[in-house]
Write a protein that holds these residues in place. Sequence first.
Motif, mmCIF file in Angstrom:
data_model
loop_
_atom_site.group_PDB
_atom_site.id
_atom_site.type_symbol
_atom_site.label_atom_id
_atom_site.label_comp_id
_atom_site.label_asym_id
_atom_site.label_seq_id
_atom_site.Cartn_x
_atom_site.Cartn_y
_atom_site.Cartn_z
ATOM 1 N N GLU A 20 -6.278 -8.519 3.803
ATOM 2 C CA GLU A 20 -5.915 -7.315 4.563
ATOM 3 C C GLU A 20 -6.706 -7.231 5.863
ATOM 4 O O GLU A 20 -6.145 -6.952 6.930
ATOM 5 C CB GLU A 20 -6.185 -6.053 3.735
ATOM 6 C CG GLU A 20 -5.126 -5.748 2.710
ATOM 7 C CD GLU A 20 -5.458 -4.509 1.893
ATOM 8 O OE1 GLU A 20 -4.506 -3.759 1.592
ATOM 9 O OE2 GLU A 20 -6.635 -4.296 1.552
ATOM 10 N N GLN A 24 -5.030 -7.455 9.574
ATOM 11 C CA GLN A 24 -5.207 -6.350 10.526
ATOM 12 C C GLN A 24 -5.840 -6.849 11.819
ATOM 13 O O GLN A 24 -5.457 -6.430 12.915
ATOM 14 C CB GLN A 24 -6.048 -5.246 9.898
ATOM 15 C CG GLN A 24 -5.321 -4.472 8.818
ATOM 16 C CD GLN A 24 -6.239 -3.516 8.058
ATOM 17 O OE1 GLN A 24 -7.442 -3.454 8.303
ATOM 18 N NE2 GLN A 24 -5.651 -2.776 7.117
ATOM 19 N N SER A 29 1.317 -7.729 9.575
ATOM 20 C CA SER A 29 1.359 -7.229 8.201
ATOM 21 C C SER A 29 0.771 -8.315 7.295
ATOM 22 O O SER A 29 0.674 -9.485 7.691
ATOM 23 C CB SER A 29 2.800 -6.930 7.778
ATOM 24 O OG SER A 29 3.524 -8.142 7.628
#
Length: 87
Positions: A20, A24, A29
């Motif tokens: 993640e 980011q 995504s």
Amino acid sequence: MQATERISIRTTPQTKAIIEQASQTMGLSMSQFMLNVVFEKSLKIINETPIWHLSEQESQLINEMLNDTTPPNDELKQLLTLGESLV
């Protein structure tokens, strides 16, 4: 081309958090990030891995050569000596 196939994986919370964070950072995504990374790595593996396609005859000849216990003759010894000088 429209994406129609699905890939599903399970992971640890720690691994998910790292992915993640990286996605980011890249402004993507998680799905886009993972697909891009895996796709690029897959292409690299495919392009760098030699693939041998041997006919049945070639495969049989190689097996015979590998299993041959006949001592080398003088010509073969001379040929092998030539190869050593190239190294």
